[in-house]
Design an enzyme around this catalytic site. Sequence first.
Site, PDB file in Angstrom:
ATOM      1  N   VAL A  14       3.297  -5.395   3.021  1.00 21.48           N
ATOM      2  CA  VAL A  14       3.013  -4.182   2.732  1.00 21.48           C
ATOM      3  C   VAL A  14       3.163  -3.017   3.639  1.00 21.48           C
ATOM      4  O   VAL A  14       4.174  -2.758   4.184  1.00 21.48           O
ATOM      5  CB  VAL A  14       3.216  -4.118   1.788  1.00 21.48           C
ATOM      6  CG1 VAL A  14       3.834  -3.234   1.176  1.00 21.48           C
ATOM      7  CG2 VAL A  14       3.320  -5.393  -0.043  1.00 21.48           C
ATOM      8  N   ALA A  43      -5.937   1.099   8.529  1.00 26.57           N
ATOM      9  CA  ALA A  43      -6.760   0.402   8.886  1.00 26.57           C
ATOM     10  C   ALA A  43      -6.623  -0.873   8.621  1.00 26.57           C
ATOM     11  O   ALA A  43      -5.732  -1.491   7.386  1.00 26.57           O
ATOM     12  CB  ALA A  43      -7.966   1.063   7.376  1.00 26.57           C
ATOM     13  N   GLU A 129       4.963   2.680  -8.476  1.00 28.71           N
ATOM     14  CA  GLU A 129       5.786   2.077  -8.004  1.00 28.71           C
ATOM     15  C   GLU A 129       5.648   0.971  -7.579  1.00 28.71           C
ATOM     16  O   GLU A 129       6.205  -0.191  -8.127  1.00 28.71           O
ATOM     17  CB  GLU A 129       7.132   3.380  -7.552  1.00 28.71           C
ATOM     18  CG  GLU A 129       8.394   2.582  -7.084  1.00 28.71           C
ATOM     19  CD  GLU A 129       9.063   2.724  -8.940  1.00 28.71           C
ATOM     20  OE1 GLU A 129       9.015   3.872  -9.464  1.00 28.71           O
ATOM     21  OE2 GLU A 129       9.282   1.239  -9.872  1.00 28.71           O
ATOM     22  N   VAL A 132       5.400  -3.221  -9.578  1.00 28.87           N
ATOM     23  CA  VAL A 132       5.533  -3.699  -9.923  1.00 28.87           C
ATOM     24  C   VAL A 132       7.465  -3.643  -9.869  1.00 28.87           C
ATOM     25  O   VAL A 132       8.363  -2.697  -9.839  1.00 28.87           O
ATOM     26  CB  VAL A 132       6.286  -3.085 -11.910  1.00 28.87           C
ATOM     27  CG1 VAL A 132       7.095  -4.066 -12.142  1.00 28.87           C
ATOM     28  CG2 VAL A 132       4.801  -2.853 -12.594  1.00 28.87           C
ATOM     29  N   GLY A 187       8.832 -19.391   2.174  1.00 30.06           N
ATOM     30  CA  GLY A 187       7.477 -18.337   1.877  1.00 30.06           C
ATOM     31  C   GLY A 187       7.956 -17.404   0.878  1.00 30.06           C
ATOM     32  O   GLY A 187       7.492 -16.627   0.682  1.00 30.06           O
ATOM     33  N   GLU A 190       2.603 -18.966  -2.846  1.00 36.04           N
ATOM     34  CA  GLU A 190       1.614 -19.090  -2.157  1.00 36.04           C
ATOM     35  C   GLU A 190       1.735 -21.036  -2.069  1.00 36.04           C
ATOM     36  O   GLU A 190       1.625 -21.624  -3.305  1.00 36.04           O
ATOM     37  CB  GLU A 190       0.426 -18.527  -2.863  1.00 36.04           C
ATOM     38  CG  GLU A 190       0.660 -17.030  -2.929  1.00 36.04           C
ATOM     39  CD  GLU A 190       0.830 -16.255  -1.733  1.00 36.04           C
ATOM     40  OE1 GLU A 190      -0.357 -17.412  -0.097  1.00 36.04           O
ATOM     41  OE2 GLU A 190       1.409 -15.042  -1.631  1.00 36.04           O
ATOM     42  N   LYS A 205       2.296  -7.302 -14.815  1.00 38.01           N
ATOM     43  CA  LYS A 205       3.484  -6.233 -14.368  1.00 38.01           C
ATOM     44  C   LYS A 205       4.053  -5.475 -16.304  1.00 38.01           C
ATOM     45  O   LYS A 205       4.358  -4.740 -15.648  1.00 38.01           O
ATOM     46  CB  LYS A 205       4.498  -6.913 -13.653  1.00 38.01           C
ATOM     47  CG  LYS A 205       4.318  -7.010 -11.695  1.00 38.01           C
ATOM     48  CD  LYS A 205       5.550  -7.878 -11.315  1.00 38.01           C
ATOM     49  CE  LYS A 205       5.464  -7.647 -10.171  1.00 38.01           C
ATOM     50  NZ  LYS A 205       5.776  -9.451  -9.793  1.00 38.01           N
ATOM     51  N   GLY A 317       8.083  -8.728  -0.790  1.00 38.04           N
ATOM     52  CA  GLY A 317       9.138  -8.495   0.372  1.00 38.04           C
ATOM     53  C   GLY A 317       8.760  -7.500   1.204  1.00 38.04           C
ATOM     54  O   GLY A 317       9.005  -6.564   0.388  1.00 38.04           O
TER      55      GLY A 317
HETATM   56  N1  LIG Z   1       4.228  -8.884  -0.423  1.00 37.87           N
HETATM   57  C1  LIG Z   1       5.227  -8.274  -0.837  1.00 37.87           C
HETATM   58  O1  LIG Z   1       6.172  -8.919  -1.171  1.00 37.87           O
HETATM   59  C2  LIG Z   1       4.340  -7.276  -2.230  1.00 37.87           C
HETATM   60  C3  LIG Z   1       5.625  -6.860  -2.937  1.00 37.87           C
HETATM   61  C4  LIG Z   1       4.502  -6.028  -4.083  1.00 37.87           C
HETATM   62  C5  LIG Z   1       3.484  -5.510  -4.093  1.00 37.87           C
HETATM   63  N2  LIG Z   1       2.289  -6.309  -3.152  1.00 37.87           N
HETATM   64  C6  LIG Z   1       1.338  -5.931  -2.727  1.00 37.87           C
HETATM   65  O2  LIG Z   1       1.154  -4.934  -1.409  1.00 37.87           O
HETATM   66  C7  LIG Z   1      -0.734  -5.299  -1.209  1.00 37.87           C
HETATM   67  C8  LIG Z   1      -0.389  -5.721  -0.397  1.00 37.87           C
HETATM   68  O3  LIG Z   1       0.529  -6.740  -0.286  1.00 37.87           O
HETATM   69  P1  LIG Z   1       0.434  -8.054   1.236  1.00 37.87           P
HETATM   70  O4  LIG Z   1       1.583  -8.951   1.161  1.00 37.87           O
HETATM   71  O5  LIG Z   1       1.074  -6.903   1.940  1.00 37.87           O
HETATM   72  O6  LIG Z   1      -0.811  -8.567   2.159  1.00 37.87           O
HETATM   73  P2  LIG Z   1      -1.352  -8.753   3.708  1.00 37.87           P
HETATM   74  O7  LIG Z   1       0.062  -9.729   4.169  1.00 37.87           O
HETATM   75  O8  LIG Z   1      -2.059 -10.232   3.216  1.00 37.87           O
HETATM   76  O9  LIG Z   1      -1.707  -7.847   4.094  1.00 37.87           O
HETATM   77  C9  LIG Z   1      -3.265  -7.161   3.304  1.00 37.87           C
HETATM   78  C10 LIG Z   1      -3.793  -6.518   4.310  1.00 37.87           C
HETATM   79  O10 LIG Z   1      -5.273  -5.988   3.846  1.00 37.87           O
HETATM   80  C11 LIG Z   1      -5.953  -5.915   5.546  1.00 37.87           C
HETATM   81  N3  LIG Z   1      -7.319  -5.788   4.617  1.00 37.87           N
HETATM   82  C12 LIG Z   1      -8.045  -6.834   4.462  1.00 37.87           C
HETATM   83  N4  LIG Z   1      -8.939  -6.028   3.690  1.00 37.87           N
HETATM   84  C13 LIG Z   1      -9.403  -5.371   4.856  1.00 37.87           C
HETATM   85  C14 LIG Z   1     -10.684  -4.601   4.796  1.00 37.87           C
HETATM   86  N5  LIG Z   1     -11.677  -4.555   4.416  1.00 37.87           N
HETATM   87  N6  LIG Z   1     -10.259  -3.347   5.939  1.00 37.87           N
HETATM   88  C15 LIG Z   1      -8.736  -2.903   6.115  1.00 37.87           C
HETATM   89  N7  LIG Z   1      -8.197  -3.833   5.881  1.00 37.87           N
HETATM   90  C16 LIG Z   1      -7.610  -5.330   5.221  1.00 37.87           C
HETATM   91  C17 LIG Z   1      -4.922  -7.150   5.987  1.00 37.87           C
HETATM   92  O11 LIG Z   1      -5.748  -6.916   7.580  1.00 37.87           O
HETATM   93  P3  LIG Z   1      -4.992  -8.266   8.477  1.00 37.87           P
HETATM   94  O12 LIG Z   1      -3.691  -7.648   8.551  1.00 37.87           O
HETATM   95  O13 LIG Z   1      -6.015  -7.877   9.484  1.00 37.87           O
HETATM   96  O14 LIG Z   1      -5.640  -9.295   7.748  1.00 37.87           O
HETATM   97  C18 LIG Z   1      -3.682  -6.503   5.865  1.00 37.87           C
HETATM   98  O15 LIG Z   1      -3.930  -6.084   7.243  1.00 37.87           O
HETATM   99  C19 LIG Z   1      -0.906  -6.788  -2.849  1.00 37.87           C
HETATM  100  O16 LIG Z   1      -1.504  -5.839  -3.532  1.00 37.87           O
HETATM  101  C20 LIG Z   1       0.420  -6.855  -3.220  1.00 37.87           C
HETATM  102  O17 LIG Z   1       0.160  -7.343  -4.686  1.00 37.87           O
HETATM  103  C21 LIG Z   1       3.132  -7.025  -2.508  1.00 37.87           C
END
Ligand SMILES: NC(=O)c1ccc[n+]([C@@H]2O[C@H](COP(=O)([O-])OP(=O)(O)OC[C@H]3O[C@@H](n4cnc5c(N)ncnc54)[C@H](OP(=O)(O)O)[C@@H]3O)[C@@H](O)[C@H]2O)c1
Length: 447
Positions: A14, A43, A129, A132, A187, A190, A205, A317
């Site tokens: 994201v 960060a 926003e 959910v 993908g 998980e 949600k 996504g």
């Molecule tokens: N993916 C989706 O489609 C989606 C949709 C809706 C909502 N969300 C929500 O969005 C959020 C992020 O999801 P995501 O899929 O983007 O996860 P992700 O790809 O795993 O990204 C997590 C990010 O957090 C960083 N991070 C982890 N520990 C950290 C720390 N201690 N300090 C600084 N940065 C740190 C990671 O760093 P690195 O890059 O170095 O690993 C990575 O950049 C979650 O709450 C998820 O539920 C995701």
Amino acid sequence: MRQVNLGMIGGGTVGSGVFHALQVNGDLLASRIGVKVAVRKVAVKALDEPRPYEIPASYLTTDWQRVVSDPQVDILTELVGGTTLARTMTMAALKLGKPVITANKALLSAHGEALFAAARRYGANLYYEASVCAGIPIIKSLREAFVGNRITHLYGIVNGTCNYILTRMKLAGVDFATALQEAQAHGYAEAEPSLDIDGHDALHKVGILASLAHGFWVNPKDIYVEGLRAITPTDIQFATQLGYTIKLLGIIKTGAGGRRTEGRGQQRKNGARIQVSVYPTLIPNTHVLASVNDVFNAVFVRGDIVGDTLFYGRGAGKDATASAVLGDLADAALDLKFGTQHRVPPFVPHERDGAVAPIAEVRSRYFVRLKVEDVPGTLARIARIFGDARIGISSVIQPAGHQGASVPLILMLHDAPNGAVSQALKRIGQLPVVKAAPVMIRVEDFD
Ligand SMILES: NC(=O)c1ccc[n+]([C@@H]2O[C@H](COP(=O)([O-])OP(=O)(O)OC[C@H]3O[C@@H](n4cnc5c(N)ncnc54)[C@H](OP(=O)(O)O)[C@@H]3O)[C@@H](O)[C@H]2O)c1
């Protein structure tokens, strides 16, 4: 043009999507809202981690605390995930009076009340926003567009992984395990899929939507949840034969189990009772939600003034989620520009005595699958137990088998309380002619 500086925590799926979207449409956003949004730092956990969209090294840091406390940073995004560190990060920003944008439904589900209280206390706002249904603007619709409505019904297909699995089971005729493997290969799921397939992601949600729709913070523990693991190709096949499609449905409905009246005198509580649940549901094929397929999400909202409305789109996504974060970013930037940080507070409790009705009191219709011995009198024995419990059978499908063989028996039941049906099924499951634990799937009529 005024500029606001953005500090990002998290640059993964994201986060990098948001960074990329700002590169592509940042000028458009600025020309629409009259504020330029400039990313100051991002960060991350590890600088050399591969990201879906590249973020130049000059933006990256591993010190999230410096990003939060940087006096030049006006707005923060928490796009990390999890509930512990994400809570600490969000609290740290709110304590400095800085608005935070999060996509983290697990965080809000677990700590929403504390975070909203902190936002109020420190005069900062919290925008969510993207938490959910990602690209679907359902939070803004409930909080702003429908502010003049009582939300009587809300039905949501809010988990793309489950919707993909059920779509493959119906359209490709594969079983649950195969559909799950396909989802993992694409993908969409998980390697450890339980958060999705056991319904907990949908629960997070649905809890947020129920809280917004009904004005009291819904405790996730009060939400009844069932996942997909019990659904078999036999269920899909008979549901289709009966004119239904199975979807994992979040349901938020008023009128469940009457009003809650507890206590005495000043302590007396007299709030609305609502159904808040997540379970596989038979939906008539004629209903618009039955045709929401693959990873798509949809939310059907009925307001007492507006009537029926439908929202459809990608619920996950990098790009769809980034779109929602950009919408929040525009609100946060405008609120800073006009000094209106509290124009739309994150959550307003206005129905403090509201409560979630226990599932046992919730009424619905049912599809029941039994595995029975094909001997005379089996159906009569089962019908007697339902009759004793005052539960009516509306139709029966009994494929012919060989005398004594185990065959599926499908029953459709009339409207009855969940508790009564569960108890009757427990008794039926103990009959010697019943060869496996009964499976019950609720039917939704959208009345
Ligand atoms: N993916 C989706 O489609 C989606 C949709 C809706 C909502 N969300 C929500 O969005 C959020 C992020 O999801 P995501 O899929 O983007 O996860 P992700 O790809 O795993 O990204 C997590 C990010 O957090 C960083 N991070 C982890 N520990 C950290 C720390 N201690 N300090 C600084 N940065 C740190 C990671 O760093 P690195 O890059 O170095 O690993 C990575 O950049 C979650 O709450 C998820 O539920 C995701």
